[in-house]
Design a protein around this motif. Structure first.
Motif, PDB file in Angstrom:
ATOM      1  N   ILE A   1     -22.601 -75.243 -98.600  1.00 37.43           N
ATOM      2  CA  ILE A   1     -21.786 -76.018 -97.667  1.00 37.43           C
ATOM      3  C   ILE A   1     -20.399 -76.247 -98.256  1.00 37.43           C
ATOM      4  N   LEU A   2     -19.350 -75.946 -97.475  1.00 39.47           N
ATOM      5  CA  LEU A   2     -17.973 -76.223 -97.852  1.00 39.47           C
ATOM      6  C   LEU A   2     -17.370 -77.144 -96.799  1.00 39.47           C
ATOM      7  N   ASP A   3     -16.640 -78.182 -97.235  1.00 42.83           N
ATOM      8  CA  ASP A   3     -16.280 -79.280 -96.334  1.00 42.83           C
ATOM      9  C   ASP A   3     -14.878 -79.789 -96.658  1.00 42.83           C
ATOM     10  N   LYS A   4     -13.999 -79.891 -95.644  1.00 37.41           N
ATOM     11  CA  LYS A   4     -12.651 -80.439 -95.831  1.00 37.41           C
ATOM     12  C   LYS A   4     -12.188 -81.153 -94.569  1.00 37.41           C
ATOM     13  N   GLU A   5     -11.224 -82.076 -94.739  1.00 40.86           N
ATOM     14  CA  GLU A   5     -10.594 -82.780 -93.625  1.00 40.86           C
ATOM     15  C   GLU A   5      -9.098 -82.481 -93.594  1.00 40.86           C
ATOM     16  N   SER A   6      -8.533 -82.439 -92.374  1.00 42.18           N
ATOM     17  CA  SER A   6      -7.092 -82.240 -92.241  1.00 42.18           C
ATOM     18  C   SER A   6      -6.665 -82.594 -90.820  1.00 42.18           C
ATOM     19  N   LYS A   7      -5.352 -82.540 -90.597  1.00 38.88           N
ATOM     20  CA  LYS A   7      -4.808 -82.850 -89.276  1.00 38.88           C
ATOM     21  C   LYS A   7      -5.023 -81.706 -88.289  1.00 38.88           C
ATOM     22  N   SER A   8      -5.288 -80.505 -88.806  1.00 35.85           N
ATOM     23  CA  SER A   8      -5.555 -79.350 -87.941  1.00 35.85           C
ATOM     24  C   SER A   8      -6.722 -78.557 -88.504  1.00 35.85           C
ATOM     25  N   ILE A   9      -7.377 -77.779 -87.639  1.00 35.74           N
ATOM     26  CA  ILE A   9      -8.519 -76.968 -88.069  1.00 35.74           C
ATOM     27  C   ILE A   9      -8.062 -75.887 -89.041  1.00 35.74           C
ATOM     28  N   SER A  10      -6.940 -75.248 -88.725  1.00 33.97           N
ATOM     29  CA  SER A  10      -6.423 -74.180 -89.584  1.00 33.97           C
ATOM     30  C   SER A  10      -6.132 -74.685 -90.990  1.00 33.97           C
TER      31      SER A  10
END
Length: 364
Positions: free
Chosen positions: A62-71
């Protein structure tokens, strides 16, 4: 002159040797190939993106990140990963229910525009704990994948809806049809448990259909093969074939449609002494009532997931087509009639066996 030609030819041959055919290939051992992408609201950012990457042993990384956009979230995953991330094998796009209720237009547009994501990938809505569903794993089984739960050659049944990325993009921009998206959550001993169907109005989730109600949606879409219906206690039938005929009319009050559904079924379980005529009657009454209630429920949600607008489309002017979902579909009068034909499979088998025995006797 000849020396110059020979010199140019040798130079050309030398340049060809510098251009090997596989100069841009990547070692597969240096790549991560996610098959599932999950998208939800982030704790601190707009989007949280989770990628599931299976390995040869059947386990999932599983790889997981947060950001303002999906890209950007995917780029951040790439930045922190020891291998390159390639999305060409992505088969399933899972969207958290709160996101679906706010609108999935940006997500579907991203998936369509991304050059490395196949538009044949499937879309689903997670109706439950997003993190638990995305991080859920069962005993290593290399032969089982998340995709199998939606495959008509594997675990799929007509009580589950199916929508692909290209269909979601088409429906959210359609004047005459809305989409239905399968809902699921993590299972206990399986990867997923299906919860029914999310009813969408354009790009927003506005309601749900149960698994039994989803059967009507699949019948309208021609996806019915292998469906088992429980008629009454200890009585079940298997759908062998279905025929649907629509009669449309447009009056001063607005559009009306009568749908006749003929189901050819085989009895798979029934109490001893219960005749075919009684099973046909019970099934006809139950399904007619259930299908009409489901159609009314869908109409109250103002979502044309059954695609009735597509049936009326040849009769619609451009103005009426643009107003179909907002003005005409809420006025639609719809009635569904069901007819059942029980195919006595045992009778056919006995006849075939008798014919075979007679043939063997004649040969003797």
């Amino acid at each position: 002159m000849n020396k110059r030609i020979l010199k140019n030819l040798m130079l050309t041959m030398f340049m060809l040797f510098l251009l090997p055919g596989c100069w841009d290939t990547k070692d597969i051992n240096k790549q991560y190939l996610p098959v599932v992408m999950g998208i939800s609201k982030g704790k601190t950012e707009k989007y949280r993106v989770v990628l599931q990457i299976p390995d040869a042993s059947g386990r999932t990384q599983i790889l997981d990140k947060e950001s303002k956009s999906i890209s950007k979230a995917i780029d951040m995953i790439r930045t922190d990963s020891e291998k390159s991330i390639e999305l060409v094998h992505l088969r399933l796009l899972l969207i958290d229910r709160p996101v679906a209720e706010q609108g999935i237009d940006n997500i579907i547009n991203f998936a369509v525009r991304a050059n490395d994501i196949s538009i044949k990938g499937l879309v689903g809505v997670i109706d439950g704990d997003f993190e638990k569903t995305m991080y859920h794993q069962i005993s290593p089984t290399p032969e089982i994948s998340s995709y199998d739960f939606f495959s008509q050659e594997a675990g799929w049944t007509p009580n589950q809806s199916i929508v692909r990325i290209w269909e979601a993009y088409q429906n959210q921009n359609s004047y005459s049809e809305d989409m239905a998206i399968p809902m699921l959550k993590n299972g206990d001993r399986t990867l997923f448990t299906f919860r029914g169907t999310a009813v969408m109005r354009e790009d927003r989730m506005v309601g749900t259909l149960s698994q039994e109600e989803t059967l009507l949606f699949n019948l309208f879409k021609g996806k019915y093969s292998g469906g088992t219906i429980e008629v009454a206690q200890n009585t079940s039938v298997l759908i062998q074939d279905a025929k649907i005929k629509h009669q449309t009319q447009w009056s001063e009050k607005g559009p009306s449609i009568q749908t006749d559904i003929v189901l050819n079924v085989v009895i798979t379980e029934s109490p001893e002494g219960k005749g075919n005529a009684l099973i046909e009657k019970e099934m006809r009454e139950r399904l007619s009532r259930q299908f009409n209630e489901t159609a009314k429920k869908i109409q109250l949600l103002k979502s044309d997931v059954l695609g009735v607008g597509m049936i009326f489309r040849p009769q619609l002017s451009e103005d009426k087509l643009r107003e179909w979902k907002t003005k005409w579909f809420p006025k639609l009068e719809q009635k569904i009639n069901v007819r059942i034909n029980v195919l006595n499979e045992i009778y056919f088998k006995e006849n075939a066996l008798d014919n075979e025995n007679q043939g063997q006797m004649l040969k003797k």
